[in-house]
Write an enzyme that holds these catalytic residues in place. Structure first.
Site, PDB file in Angstrom:
ATOM      1  N   GLY A  11       4.393 -11.973  -2.868  1.00 51.48           N
ATOM      2  CA  GLY A  11       3.329 -11.840  -1.869  1.00 51.48           C
ATOM      3  C   GLY A  11       2.585 -13.143  -1.653  1.00 51.48           C
ATOM      4  O   GLY A  11       1.392 -13.157  -1.368  1.00 51.48           O
ATOM      5  N   ALA A  12       3.333 -14.259  -1.770  1.00 49.35           N
ATOM      6  CA  ALA A  12       2.684 -15.576  -1.683  1.00 49.35           C
ATOM      7  C   ALA A  12       2.533 -16.063  -0.250  1.00 49.35           C
ATOM      8  O   ALA A  12       2.033 -17.153  -0.018  1.00 49.35           O
ATOM      9  CB  ALA A  12       3.480 -16.600  -2.505  1.00 49.35           C
ATOM     10  N   TYR A 154      -3.447   3.958  -4.623  1.00 49.99           N
ATOM     11  CA  TYR A 154      -3.695   2.552  -4.964  1.00 49.99           C
ATOM     12  C   TYR A 154      -4.279   2.442  -6.379  1.00 49.99           C
ATOM     13  O   TYR A 154      -3.833   1.613  -7.181  1.00 49.99           O
ATOM     14  CB  TYR A 154      -4.652   1.969  -3.920  1.00 49.99           C
ATOM     15  CG  TYR A 154      -4.948   0.501  -4.073  1.00 49.99           C
ATOM     16  CD1 TYR A 154      -4.018  -0.468  -3.675  1.00 49.99           C
ATOM     17  CD2 TYR A 154      -6.164   0.066  -4.598  1.00 49.99           C
ATOM     18  CE1 TYR A 154      -4.303  -1.817  -3.810  1.00 49.99           C
ATOM     19  CE2 TYR A 154      -6.451  -1.280  -4.723  1.00 49.99           C
ATOM     20  CZ  TYR A 154      -5.520  -2.219  -4.324  1.00 49.99           C
ATOM     21  OH  TYR A 154      -5.808  -3.560  -4.455  1.00 49.99           O
ATOM     22  N   ALA A 156      -4.047   4.539  -8.850  1.00 52.11           N
ATOM     23  CA  ALA A 156      -3.024   4.896  -9.850  1.00 52.11           C
ATOM     24  C   ALA A 156      -2.049   3.736 -10.052  1.00 52.11           C
ATOM     25  O   ALA A 156      -1.666   3.419 -11.182  1.00 52.11           O
ATOM     26  CB  ALA A 156      -2.277   6.153  -9.406  1.00 52.11           C
ATOM     27  N   LYS A 158      -2.653   0.557  -9.619  1.00 53.27           N
ATOM     28  CA  LYS A 158      -3.315  -0.580 -10.269  1.00 53.27           C
ATOM     29  C   LYS A 158      -3.630  -0.271 -11.734  1.00 53.27           C
ATOM     30  O   LYS A 158      -3.638  -1.165 -12.574  1.00 53.27           O
ATOM     31  CB  LYS A 158      -4.576  -0.964  -9.496  1.00 53.27           C
ATOM     32  CG  LYS A 158      -4.283  -1.507  -8.089  1.00 53.27           C
ATOM     33  CD  LYS A 158      -3.405  -2.745  -8.145  1.00 53.27           C
ATOM     34  CE  LYS A 158      -3.162  -3.390  -6.799  1.00 53.27           C
ATOM     35  NZ  LYS A 158      -2.325  -4.595  -6.865  1.00 53.27           N
ATOM     36  N   ILE A 187     -12.694  -9.174  -2.659  1.00 53.53           N
ATOM     37  CA  ILE A 187     -12.408 -10.584  -2.394  1.00 53.53           C
ATOM     38  C   ILE A 187     -12.389 -10.817  -0.892  1.00 53.53           C
ATOM     39  O   ILE A 187     -11.873  -9.985  -0.130  1.00 53.53           O
ATOM     40  CB  ILE A 187     -11.041 -10.985  -3.018  1.00 53.53           C
ATOM     41  CG1 ILE A 187     -11.012 -10.646  -4.519  1.00 53.53           C
ATOM     42  CG2 ILE A 187     -10.736 -12.457  -2.782  1.00 53.53           C
ATOM     43  CD1 ILE A 187     -12.099 -11.280  -5.363  1.00 53.53           C
TER      44      ILE A 187
HETATM   45  P1  NAP Z   1      -2.583  -9.311   1.631  1.00 56.74           P
HETATM   46  O1  NAP Z   1      -3.319 -10.399   2.349  1.00 56.74           O
HETATM   47  O2  NAP Z   1      -2.294  -8.049   2.338  1.00 56.74           O
HETATM   48  O3  NAP Z   1      -1.244  -9.932   1.049  1.00 56.74           O
HETATM   49  C1  NAP Z   1      -0.286  -9.131   0.393  1.00 56.74           C
HETATM   50  C2  NAP Z   1       0.993  -9.906   0.266  1.00 56.74           C
HETATM   51  O4  NAP Z   1       1.961  -9.047  -0.342  1.00 56.74           O
HETATM   52  C3  NAP Z   1       1.518 -10.342   1.614  1.00 56.74           C
HETATM   53  O5  NAP Z   1       1.994 -11.659   1.531  1.00 56.74           O
HETATM   54  C4  NAP Z   1       2.654  -9.358   1.846  1.00 56.74           C
HETATM   55  O6  NAP Z   1       3.685  -9.939   2.613  1.00 56.74           O
HETATM   56  C5  NAP Z   1       3.155  -9.096   0.444  1.00 56.74           C
HETATM   57  N1  NAP Z   1       3.916  -7.860   0.367  1.00 56.74           N
HETATM   58  C6  NAP Z   1       3.529  -6.630   0.793  1.00 56.74           C
HETATM   59  N2  NAP Z   1       4.519  -5.753   0.592  1.00 56.74           N
HETATM   60  C7  NAP Z   1       5.548  -6.436   0.030  1.00 56.74           C
HETATM   61  C8  NAP Z   1       6.848  -6.074  -0.412  1.00 56.74           C
HETATM   62  N3  NAP Z   1       7.290  -4.812  -0.328  1.00 56.74           N
HETATM   63  N4  NAP Z   1       7.633  -7.033  -0.946  1.00 56.74           N
HETATM   64  C9  NAP Z   1       7.218  -8.295  -1.031  1.00 56.74           C
HETATM   65  N5  NAP Z   1       5.995  -8.717  -0.640  1.00 56.74           N
HETATM   66  C10 NAP Z   1       5.173  -7.782  -0.110  1.00 56.74           C
HETATM   67  O7  NAP Z   1      -3.366  -8.893   0.288  1.00 56.74           O
HETATM   68  P2  NAP Z   1      -4.381  -9.691  -0.655  1.00 56.74           P
HETATM   69  O8  NAP Z   1      -5.749  -9.246  -0.297  1.00 56.74           O
HETATM   70  O9  NAP Z   1      -4.058 -11.132  -0.686  1.00 56.74           O
HETATM   71  O10 NAP Z   1      -4.025  -9.001  -2.065  1.00 56.74           O
HETATM   72  C11 NAP Z   1      -3.112  -9.561  -2.986  1.00 56.74           C
HETATM   73  C12 NAP Z   1      -3.104  -8.689  -4.240  1.00 56.74           C
HETATM   74  O11 NAP Z   1      -4.440  -8.590  -4.769  1.00 56.74           O
HETATM   75  C13 NAP Z   1      -2.646  -7.255  -3.992  1.00 56.74           C
HETATM   76  O12 NAP Z   1      -1.898  -6.798  -5.086  1.00 56.74           O
HETATM   77  C14 NAP Z   1      -3.956  -6.493  -3.900  1.00 56.74           C
HETATM   78  O13 NAP Z   1      -3.790  -5.141  -4.219  1.00 56.74           O
HETATM   79  C15 NAP Z   1      -4.784  -7.234  -4.917  1.00 56.74           C
HETATM   80  N6  NAP Z   1      -6.232  -7.066  -4.732  1.00 56.74           N
HETATM   81  C16 NAP Z   1      -6.867  -7.522  -3.588  1.00 56.74           C
HETATM   82  C17 NAP Z   1      -8.240  -7.344  -3.450  1.00 56.74           C
HETATM   83  C18 NAP Z   1      -8.984  -7.849  -2.248  1.00 56.74           C
HETATM   84  O14 NAP Z   1     -10.215  -7.646  -2.160  1.00 56.74           O
HETATM   85  N7  NAP Z   1      -8.338  -8.502  -1.282  1.00 56.74           N
HETATM   86  C19 NAP Z   1      -8.962  -6.691  -4.448  1.00 56.74           C
HETATM   87  C20 NAP Z   1      -8.290  -6.222  -5.582  1.00 56.74           C
HETATM   88  C21 NAP Z   1      -6.936  -6.439  -5.720  1.00 56.74           C
HETATM   89  P3  NAP Z   1       4.324  -9.276   3.919  1.00 56.74           P
HETATM   90  O15 NAP Z   1       3.208  -8.593   4.653  1.00 56.74           O
HETATM   91  O16 NAP Z   1       4.923 -10.428   4.603  1.00 56.74           O
HETATM   92  O17 NAP Z   1       5.341  -8.303   3.426  1.00 56.74           O
END
Ligand code: NAP
Length: 246
Positions: A11-12, A154, A156, A158, A187
């Protein structure tokens, strides 16, 4: 100068994952960017990594697909020679109250968020064991610790990451492989940008530090956990949430 390390970051393409990739790149680390649907975003991350002076390659892969993840891990080891660091960051939400939640919403979130971590760890650890070195960090969430109405799937997934991390820490510690989780709070990302000012003010009241975190705050926690300074730390959940869940 220490030997260059190789990190696989899922997910980079954007958000927190892109920040983690760029932060590790500044630490003498080449990067395998694993992402799925948004190829333009992945290309932008790749360009930024290349501009930062590291070797970076993009691998299109759905982390929930067991066979595809095996093929990608094998290919990354062919291309880079090894994988020192695995960051399980890919994740999605599909929010709904439990009464309305569809089976497909449950399955999709669990498959990507939790099985995705299992798939990557399963395929990467044989290579790490051979090298007797590995650093695994999986991105959980404070929601996995405290629960959240509307996010049964979600939360569950995490919480599952935490159990998986602790078990991996126990099974692989003797091979010098550490496994830790980072649990972000709220975030500042595209997701939270979409909230109204009123929603944001309500959120700030829950956070002792009174503001949203930044992607850099999560990336810095990951940087620490994969660093030599954290070599005796395994099986922990590092909350990065401004004190939201104490
Ligand atoms: P984001 O902007 O939605 O990015 C998620 C990334 O994961 C995207 O690059 C997406 O790429 C990739 N992804 C999704 N499904 C995938 C799959 N099946 N295979 C491979 N890649 C996949 O989310 P974020 O806010 O940066 O969050 C990153 C992580 O932090 C997540 O695990 C999220 O649950 C966790 N988190 C975020 C927050 C927050 O406040 N933002 C809080 C707590 C935890 P594509 O769309 O190109 O597939």
């Amino acid at each position: 100068m220490a030997e260059k390390r190789i990190a696989l970051v899922t997910g980079a393409g954007r958000g927190i994952g892109a920040e983690i990739a760029l932060t590790l790149a500044a630490e003498n680390t080449d990067i395998a960017v694993v992402d799925y649907s948004d190829q333009a975003a992945a290309q932008a991350t790749l360009d930024a990594l290349t501009a930062a002076g590291v070797t970076a390659r993009y691998y299109r892969c759905d982390v929930s697909d067991f066979t595809a993840t095996k093929n990608v891990v094998d290919q990354i080891v062919k291309d880079f020679g090894k994988i020192d660091i695995l960051v399980n960051n890919a994740g999605i939400t599909a929010d709904n109250l439990l009464l309305r939640m569809e089976e497909a919403e449950w399955d999709r979130v669990l498959s990507i968020n939790l099985k995705g971590c299992f798939n990557m760890i399963k395929h990467v650890t044989p290579y790490m064991m051979r090298k007797r070195y590995g650093r695994i960090v999986s991105i959980s969430s404070v929601v996995g610790l405290m629960g959240n109405a509307g996010q049964a799937n979600y939360a569950a997934s995490k919480a599952g990451i935490i159990g998986l991390t602790k078990t991996v820490a126990k099974e692989f510690g003797a091979r010098n492989i550490t496994a830790n989780a980072v649990a972000p709070g709220f975030i500042k990302t595209a997701m939270t940008d979409a909230l109204t000012e009123e929603q944001k003010q309500a959120m700030y009241k829950l956070i002792p530090l009174g503001k949203l975190g930044e992607t850099k705050d999560i990336a810095n926690a990951v940087k620490f956990l994969v660093s030599e300074d954290a070599r005796y730390i395994t099986g922990v959940v590092l909350k990065v949430d401004g004190g939201m869940y104490i």
